[in-house]
Scaffold this active site. Sequence first.
Site, PDB file in Angstrom:
ATOM      1  CG  ASP A 119       1.497   6.273  -7.017  1.00  0.00           C
ATOM      2  OD1 ASP A 119       0.289   6.292  -6.700  1.00  0.00           O
ATOM      3  OD2 ASP A 119       2.223   5.252  -6.998  1.00  0.00           O
ATOM      4  CG  ASN A 121      -1.542  -0.024   3.275  1.00  0.00           C
ATOM      5  OD1 ASN A 121      -1.267   0.560   4.324  1.00  0.00           O
ATOM      6  ND2 ASN A 121      -2.126   0.579   2.250  1.00  0.00           N
ATOM      7  CG  HIS A 148      -4.828  -0.824   6.002  1.00  0.00           C
ATOM      8  ND1 HIS A 148      -4.975  -2.186   5.943  1.00  0.00           N
ATOM      9  CD2 HIS A 148      -5.044  -0.366   4.734  1.00  0.00           C
ATOM     10  CE1 HIS A 148      -5.291  -2.557   4.708  1.00  0.00           C
ATOM     11  NE2 HIS A 148      -5.339  -1.458   3.945  1.00  0.00           N
ATOM     12  CD  GLU A 181      -1.152   4.184  -3.490  1.00  0.00           C
ATOM     13  OE1 GLU A 181      -0.869   3.289  -4.274  1.00  0.00           O
ATOM     14  OE2 GLU A 181      -2.243   4.215  -2.859  1.00  0.00           O
TER      15      GLU A 181
END
Length: 497
Positions: free
Chosen positions: A367, A375, A380, A410
């Site tokens: 992760d 973001n 984005h 993610e």
Amino acid sequence: MRPELESQLSNCRNLPSPPGVALRIIELAQDPEVVMATAADAIGLDAALSARMLRIANSPLYASRRRVENLSQALTVLGLNATLTLALGFSLTRCGTGTHPVAQERVWRRSVIAALACRLLGQHAGLRKAEELMLAGLLQDIGVLALLEVLGDDYAQLVERADDNAALLAAERDLLGCDHAAVGGWLARQWNLPALLREAIMESETPVSDTTFNACVAVSGHVADIWIAGTDEARTEEAHRHAALQAATRLGLDYAAFLALIEDMLAALPEVCTMFDVPPAPPARIQALLDQARELLVVRNLREIQEAARARKEADEHEDRARRLAEEVRRDPLTGAYNRSQLEEVLEKEFDAATRHGWPLSIAFIDLDDFKQVNDRWGHLVGDEVLRNFAKSLMRHVRSSDIVARYGGEEFLVVLPGINEEAAAHVVRRILSEVAGAAMAHVNGQPLHITFSAGLATQGALEQFRHVDDLLRAADEALYGAKREGRNRVSVGVVSP
């Protein structure tokens, strides 16, 4: 056949009939106990027939290592069956009164050419009845001779006016309600010829049973028509095209094989026509046609090769497109890593294999750390660029046999078949070090670096998970452990008690 025509045939005093030697040969052919000496005695009574048998034994059709000098040697070379069959053919060519020489010469010329064609067609078809085929081809138009005797000048003019055999058949059917093949079959019965020959003659123009033997006889007539067309270029080409079509339709002979057949005909026909005292049509036009046909065959083959190459290229392109489409379905469109659906399918197979064979299987849940801030701060589009570059880096640092999949958002999952816990931890830590030192994007000219947290679980000798979901759960819990411990690290999960 109409009753009145059959009555005329039955009552005709000049109807063609086999010479005495032919009748004796027919009798011998139907005697299973006959021996070569008896056949030799019968043939030897006819000097002309003996000479012809000697000539054919020395011909290319029966290539002997040494020249045959007498009838006894000739019959030994030919064998009993061939001797009787060929002798019958030679004898029957002399039947008839000869009152219509033009029409009769045309009939016998076509018959002799058809006899050779029938023999060669039989060879191409794999039939071992060369002499029977030759005789059937020779006798297929015997009905024309009978009709010449019964109907006289009117029929002779009809034969001489007909441009080709098809025109003759049409005129016969219009005038008589049948054709010369039906009359020939009737005559063969009167002569007590074997059933094989009778049926072949009867079906020479309209095959019913369509046996290979009968098909050879029928096609041989069409091949003979190439020579009968004479010097008329258009008629010769049409006869050639039609014969090739019939050979392909009835015998499965491709065009190259058909051209080879015509070449064999050109080579052997002069000798065969000499045997039967029949002058063949001049071969010059046929040789020219054959040369032209071979040129067309080369062009056709070249075109077929080009078309085949194009078809293969199109098939390869189609297969490549299908493969790409199938791969796209299996991949995440943003990162190029496998999608979750494909991951679940592959992971279950790897888990089952590892459990069954006892080899290790490690997985790492990964992760990206603080990805939401990327973001929120940079947007984005930058976030997508980070995900793409991270996935590329991840795939670059694992083996081709390993699997990298985007699990969601993610989160990524790396499947490491055959790797134990210690080795897997080393691999993931090395990847973490490499990723942390490389820019995953550039913002306003400045490099953007990220780290990740990873949770590792292994199906191995010491730890055995009951189900693949248990393995995933252990890796997921290890990931949360890495997050709690401060991120940017690799944590190892264990089997739940």
